[in-house]
Motif scaffolding. Structure first.
Motif, mmCIF file in Angstrom:
data_model
loop_
_atom_site.group_PDB
_atom_site.id
_atom_site.type_symbol
_atom_site.label_atom_id
_atom_site.label_comp_id
_atom_site.label_asym_id
_atom_site.label_seq_id
_atom_site.Cartn_x
_atom_site.Cartn_y
_atom_site.Cartn_z
ATOM 1 N N MET A 52 0.777 -1.263 -0.104
ATOM 2 C CA MET A 52 -0.043 -0.155 -0.012
ATOM 3 C C MET A 52 0.820 1.258 0.033
ATOM 4 N N VAL B 188 1.394 2.853 -3.175
ATOM 5 C CA VAL B 188 0.307 3.466 -3.937
ATOM 6 C C VAL B 188 -0.298 4.530 -3.337
ATOM 7 N N SER C 91 -2.375 2.956 6.461
ATOM 8 C CA SER C 91 -1.801 1.737 5.817
ATOM 9 C C SER C 91 -1.293 0.792 6.591
ATOM 10 N N ILE D 151 -5.363 6.891 -2.859
ATOM 11 C CA ILE D 151 -4.579 5.698 -3.401
ATOM 12 C C ILE D 151 -4.480 5.845 -4.997
ATOM 13 N N ALA D 152 -3.149 5.622 -5.435
ATOM 14 C CA ALA D 152 -3.204 5.854 -6.805
ATOM 15 C C ALA D 152 -1.672 5.179 -7.250
ATOM 16 N N ALA D 153 -1.574 4.642 -8.475
ATOM 17 C CA ALA D 153 -0.385 4.155 -8.996
ATOM 18 C C ALA D 153 0.574 5.426 -9.374
ATOM 19 N N THR E 108 -0.902 -9.923 -3.338
ATOM 20 C CA THR E 108 -1.316 -8.363 -3.541
ATOM 21 C C THR E 108 -2.655 -8.111 -4.112
ATOM 22 N N ARG E 109 -2.873 -8.733 -5.290
ATOM 23 C CA ARG E 109 -4.142 -8.452 -5.966
ATOM 24 C C ARG E 109 -5.436 -9.072 -4.900
ATOM 25 N N LEU F 281 -5.273 -6.034 -1.912
ATOM 26 C CA LEU F 281 -5.589 -4.666 -2.288
ATOM 27 C C LEU F 281 -6.643 -4.540 -3.414
ATOM 28 N N LYS G 202 -8.045 -2.918 -8.867
ATOM 29 C CA LYS G 202 -7.563 -1.492 -9.319
ATOM 30 C C LYS G 202 -6.123 -1.273 -8.914
ATOM 31 N N ILE G 203 -5.609 -1.580 -7.696
ATOM 32 C CA ILE G 203 -4.425 -1.068 -7.209
ATOM 33 C C ILE G 203 -3.622 -2.204 -7.912
ATOM 34 N N GLY H 97 -2.979 -1.023 -11.510
ATOM 35 C CA GLY H 97 -2.218 0.101 -11.536
ATOM 36 C C GLY H 97 -0.739 -0.016 -11.392
#
Ligand code: HEM
Length: 408
Positions: free
Chosen positions: A140, A143, A231, A292-294, A326-327, A330, A333-334, A337
């Motif tokens: 996290m 991101v 986080s 939260i964003a890549a 991880t998928r 999280l 979307k994350i 990204g």
């Protein structure tokens, strides 16, 4: 010219790095700050937006140390300061010594009994905590755009493995026996980290790379620290709850308490530290979820984190498996990204079998073949994944003040 335009103009002319960021106004947050200090451990406060608050006591002091060239000597002296109860080494500059004597005091609202329960909880749930700190909180952090950029362009961004070990140290120290006791190390780790953050606030605005990619003028505001904080404990508790791990309320409260003390020791004002899980969740919904964003910097950090299993050489920890985990933790979307590929076997396995697997581990359900084979694999994964995280702690780790940014 308003703060933002002036900053853009400076960016374009490349002057900003040389000037430093002192006189420049930060961009405002998209939504007004509405989280009430009544929900904090202080119970009241000014209500000032934490995006406009840094750590003035530490920041001015550390900027002075850097400018006077005193940091290498200070680092050398502080290398010997490792235990909470240990006196500070002789020879520190007197302003630094005074600050550290003050900063090492636990808050008056510290509840020793709760800290004791937190240690029990950490012992009991160490395996889950190791995996969650490493892969839910760790991934996290990649991101959280401001954190990803700050880490990437600071000195520590140069050696990510070293950087990950040092951050892992904090997760380890808070969970170890006597974390905050005289022979523990959590107070030392927090005070040193507070000083490192102050150094980063002075140094990053001098990095043209950071200045060109960052939205803010000075990094690591109190808001940013709370974002990262969420986080950690908030995210970990969210997953433990989603996995239906049975946690008695007094243990859950104690775990929160150990992190409330950590936030205080990292220099966060009490008026921003949530006093309960509902308050923590409501603050996280305001400060963490929407941002939260890549980013390219974060994707590179994530890639390095996913590669850690390769050092240990267990097939169950290959990059694709860690990516799939991880998928699972999280969300798509994350993961998308971060360009984590989809895994046709592991993605559905985790999605459908993790819940029952935990129930079996917790003695709430009996495994029946053929599911037992899948659970064996997941158990193998759980234990080895927690190991990766601990393996990062084999070397003695010394948190040191940086004197420069990443050499790009
Ligand atoms: C350094 C933990 C928040 C950026 C560190 C270190 C620790 C740590 C243990 C020392 C490790 C090292 O020297 O590499 C934490 C915790 C946080 C937090 C527990 C919140 C609860 C943040 C935030 C940012 C940030 C919000 C940025 C927005 C950095 C950077 C370094 C650092 C750039 C220095 C790396 C270097 O150049 O050596 N942090 N941190 N941290 N942290 Fe944080």
């Amino acid at each position: 010219m308003d703060g933002l335009n002036r900053r853009d103009a400076l960016k374009a002319s490349g002057i900003l790095g040389a000037l430093g960021a002192l006189a420049i106004v930060s961009p405002a947050r998209a939504e007004p700050w509405t989280w009430s200090p009544q929900g904090s451990v202080a119970g009241s406060g000014s209500g000032a937006d934490p995006m406009t608050v840094w750590d003035p006591e530490a920041d001015d002091l550390v900027a002075g140390l850097i400018d006077r060239g005193e940091v290498p000597r200070v680092n050398e002296l502080l290398r010997t300061w490792t235990r909470n109860g240990q006196p500070l080494p002789d020879g520190l500059p007197s302003d630094l010594r005074d600050f550290m004597e003050y900063a090492r005091q636990l808050p008056q609202w510290t509840d020793r009994a709760k800290l004791g329960t937190a240690i029990e909880f950490n012992k009991k749930r160490g395996l889950y905590l190791g995996v969650l700190y490493g892969f839910a909180s760790g991934m996290m952090s990649t991101v959280i755009p401001k954190e990803a950029r700050a880490v990437y362009y600071s000195k520590g961004g140069q050696d990510l493995k070293d950087r990950i070990s040092k951050t892992a140290k904090l997760g380890y120290d808070i969970g170890s026996n006597n974390a905050y006791g005289p022979d523990g190390e959590m107070v030392v780790t927090c005070v040193k980290t507070r000083l490192v953050h102050a150094a980063v606030r002075h140094l990053l605005p001098q990095s043209p790379h950071w200045v060109h990619s960052a939205e803010e003028d000075i990094p690591i505001s109190q808001n940013d620290i709370m974002v990262t904080w969420h986080s950690l404990p908030t995210t970990v508790m969210k997953h433990l709850t989603a996995w239906k791990v049975p946690i008695p309320p007094h243990e859950s409260e104690a775990f929160l308490h150990s992190w409330q003390v950590a936030a205080h020791m990292l220099g966060v004002r009490d008026e921003y530290i949530p006093n309960s899980w509902p308050e923590a969740n409501s603050q996280a919904a305001q400060v963490l979820d929407p941002i939260i964003a890549a980013t390219p910097e974060g994707a590179r950090l994530a890639d390095r984190l996913l590669g850690l299993g390769a050092n240990i050489d267990f097939a169950v920890l290959s990059k694709p498996v860690l990516g799939s985990f991880t998928r699972f933790l999280l969300g798509d979307k994350i993961a998308d990204g971060l360009s984590i590929p989809r895994e046709p076997v592991w993605d559905p396995l985790l999605r459908f079998s993790w819940g029952p697997f935990i129930a079996v581990r917790e003695g709430l359900l009996t495994a029946v073949p053929p599911a037992a084979d899948a659970y064996w694999l997941l158990d193998e994964f759980l234990r080895k994944a927690a190991l990766i995280y601990l393996a990062e702690l084999r070397m003695p780790i010394s948190i040191e003040l940086p004197t420069m940014n990443r050499d790009m």
